[in-house]
Design an enzyme around this catalytic site. Structure first.
Site, PDB file in Angstrom:
ATOM      1  N   HIS A 146       0.847  -1.191   0.000  1.00 39.06           N
ATOM      2  CA  HIS A 146       0.000   0.000   0.000  1.00 39.06           C
ATOM      3  C   HIS A 146       0.884   1.243   0.000  1.00 39.06           C
ATOM      4  CE1 HIS A 146      -3.405   2.554   0.768  1.00 39.06           C
ATOM      5  NE2 HIS A 146      -2.861   3.013   1.888  1.00 39.06           N
ATOM      6  N   GLY A 161       2.247   5.262   4.394  1.00 41.20           N
ATOM      7  CA  GLY A 161       1.580   5.891   5.538  1.00 41.20           C
ATOM      8  C   GLY A 161       0.186   5.333   5.717  1.00 41.20           C
ATOM      9  N   SER A 163      -3.879   5.063   6.004  1.00 41.51           N
ATOM     10  CA  SER A 163      -4.945   5.568   5.144  1.00 41.51           C
ATOM     11  C   SER A 163      -5.444   6.910   5.663  1.00 41.51           C
ATOM     12  CB  SER A 163      -6.096   4.551   5.115  1.00 41.51           C
ATOM     13  OG  SER A 163      -7.129   4.997   4.291  1.00 41.51           O
ATOM     14  N   GLY A 164      -5.594   7.876   4.755  1.00 42.59           N
ATOM     15  CA  GLY A 164      -6.092   9.195   5.125  1.00 42.59           C
ATOM     16  C   GLY A 164      -5.036  10.169   5.597  1.00 42.59           C
ATOM     17  N   VAL A 165      -3.758   9.765   5.592  1.00 41.58           N
ATOM     18  CA  VAL A 165      -2.707  10.650   6.089  1.00 41.58           C
ATOM     19  C   VAL A 165      -2.330  11.721   5.067  1.00 41.58           C
ATOM     20  CG1 VAL A 165      -0.666   9.392   5.287  1.00 41.58           C
ATOM     21  CG2 VAL A 165      -0.583  10.613   7.484  1.00 41.58           C
ATOM     22  N   GLY A 166      -2.699  11.523   3.783  1.00 41.87           N
ATOM     23  CA  GLY A 166      -2.409  12.542   2.777  1.00 41.87           C
ATOM     24  C   GLY A 166      -1.469  12.112   1.678  1.00 41.87           C
ATOM     25  N   LYS A 167      -1.341  10.821   1.465  1.00 40.77           N
ATOM     26  CA  LYS A 167      -0.414  10.328   0.428  1.00 40.77           C
ATOM     27  C   LYS A 167      -0.838  10.775  -0.972  1.00 40.77           C
ATOM     28  CE  LYS A 167      -0.913   5.983   1.533  1.00 40.77           C
ATOM     29  NZ  LYS A 167      -1.855   6.165   2.668  1.00 40.77           N
ATOM     30  N   ASP A 185      -1.885   4.050  -4.463  1.00 40.66           N
ATOM     31  CA  ASP A 185      -2.651   3.135  -3.620  1.00 40.66           C
ATOM     32  C   ASP A 185      -2.009   1.762  -3.492  1.00 40.66           C
ATOM     33  OD1 ASP A 185      -4.938   2.667  -1.926  1.00 40.66           O
ATOM     34  OD2 ASP A 185      -5.626   1.295  -3.478  1.00 40.66           O
ATOM     35  N   GLU A 209      -7.089   8.002  -6.454  1.00 48.31           N
ATOM     36  CA  GLU A 209      -8.308   8.276  -5.694  1.00 48.31           C
ATOM     37  C   GLU A 209      -8.069   9.477  -4.797  1.00 48.31           C
ATOM     38  OE1 GLU A 209     -11.087   6.443  -2.120  1.00 48.31           O
ATOM     39  OE2 GLU A 209      -9.531   5.191  -3.032  1.00 48.31           O
ATOM     40  N   ARG A 250      16.115  16.013  13.722  1.00 48.97           N
ATOM     41  CA  ARG A 250      16.196  17.353  13.135  1.00 48.97           C
ATOM     42  C   ARG A 250      17.551  17.609  12.484  1.00 48.97           C
ATOM     43  NH1 ARG A 250      14.057  21.744  17.359  1.00 48.97           N
ATOM     44  NH2 ARG A 250      14.289  22.994  15.450  1.00 48.97           N
TER      45      ARG A 250
END
Length: 313
Positions: A146, A161, A163-167, A185, A209, A250
């Site tokens: 994925h 990442g 699902s829904g994290v912004g890929k 996807d 998508e 960092r």
């Protein structure tokens, strides 16, 4: 963590025939099911004279000029016996190269033992090179994961990442900036020798998508320059929601890597929170990874400068 799935068992002879444009002289009983499971081919000179020690019948068998000259020295009865012995093994197929004439004894025994007999106009060297190159890719260890894969400044970047994290949103912004989509996807990852390659499953190739919009065809919407069929995977960028309890690097001195199909691939974790321009950050990560491959590591250079300054002070 990305883990390895099972390898492919082999390539169907019928697929090889179609891909390499081979002529079918005799279709064996197992033509539609027989598999070629080994990348190398075999030139059965030794087997045609009766030596079958260390013979691997899973290999594609190829007869060229050398084998033909040897067969010319035999009488028809000897040739029949030689081909009968060879076809007695469950070889996937026998290929006669260089557009050489096929001996009647060869065709007769192929029919009797119901073995596949093929013909090619390619020279033996050219044909074996094509076969090995094709099988090296087709038999390579493969997994599906994925995520999204893009070509960014020539670097293959696999974005992973939850699902829904912004890929996909990050990917479409990168595409609008001139980078190319390989897969969204689902990504088919394939190891070829010491390199990792990725592409989209054929059914969803070029599709994306986007929540709130739905499915789009990137090639149709943005043109052929916005897509790419396959890319080497040089970097993994993992997007995760910002966690207050987690320390994020960092400085960048410690290089993290993830094992994919036995290969160590650099990975960076990018925390996602409102206001962060993820597309820009991914671009910078891709360029920074490329610079490291060419021997320039900004974090290490800065650390060396600080250490030298401290010693001089």
């Amino acid at each position: 963590m990305i883990q390895q799935d099972e390898m492919k068992g082999g390539v169907k002879v019928s697929e090889l025939v179609e891909h390499l444009d081979l002529a079918v002289v005799n279709k064996g009983a197992d033509f539609d099911t027989a598999l070629v499971g080994i990348k190398d081919v075999n030139r059965p000179g030794l087997q045609l004279v009766g030596f079958f020690e260390y013979f691997d019948e899973r290999r594609l068998q190829v007869i060229g000029m050398a084998e033909t000259q040897m067969l010319n020295s035999m009488d028809p009865e000897q040739r029949s016996r030689s081909f009968a012995n060879l076809f007695n093994y469950e070889i996937p197929a026998l290929v006669v190269s260089r557009d050489l004439d096929i001996y009647p004894e060869c065709l007769s025994m192929a029919r009797k033992h119901q073995r596949t007999l093929l013909h090619t106009t390619d020279t033996t060297v050219v044909f074996t090179t094509k076969v090995i190159e094709y099988l090296t890719h087709a038999l390579a260890p493969t997994i599906t994961r994925h995520g999204g894969l893009l070509d960014i400044y020539g670097e293959g970047v696999l974005i992973t990442g939850d699902s829904g994290v912004g890929k996909s949103e990050t990917a479409i912004e990168l595409i609008k900036r001139g980078h190319r989509l390989v897969a969204d996807d689902a990504v088919e990852l394939r190891r070829v020798t010491d390199k990792l390659y990725g592409k989209a499953p054929e059914l969803i190739r070029h599709y994306m998508e986007l929540r709130g919009i739905g499915v789009i065809d990137v090639q149709q919407l943005l043109g052929t320059s916005a897509v790419k069929l396959e890319s080497q995977v040089d970097l993994v960028v993992h997007l995760e929601r910002w966690r207050e309890d987690k320390f994020y690097d960092r400085f960048g001195l410690d290089e993290e890597k993830v094992n994919i199909l036995g290969l160590e691939v650099p990975i960076v974790t990018i925390p996602v929170q409102p206001g962060r321009n993820l597309a820009t950050i991914v671009e910078v990560a891709a360029v920074n990874n490329r610079n490291k491959k060419y021997g320039f590591n900004a974090a290490k250079q800065l650390a060396d400068e600080l250490e030298r300054h401290a010693m001089e002070g």
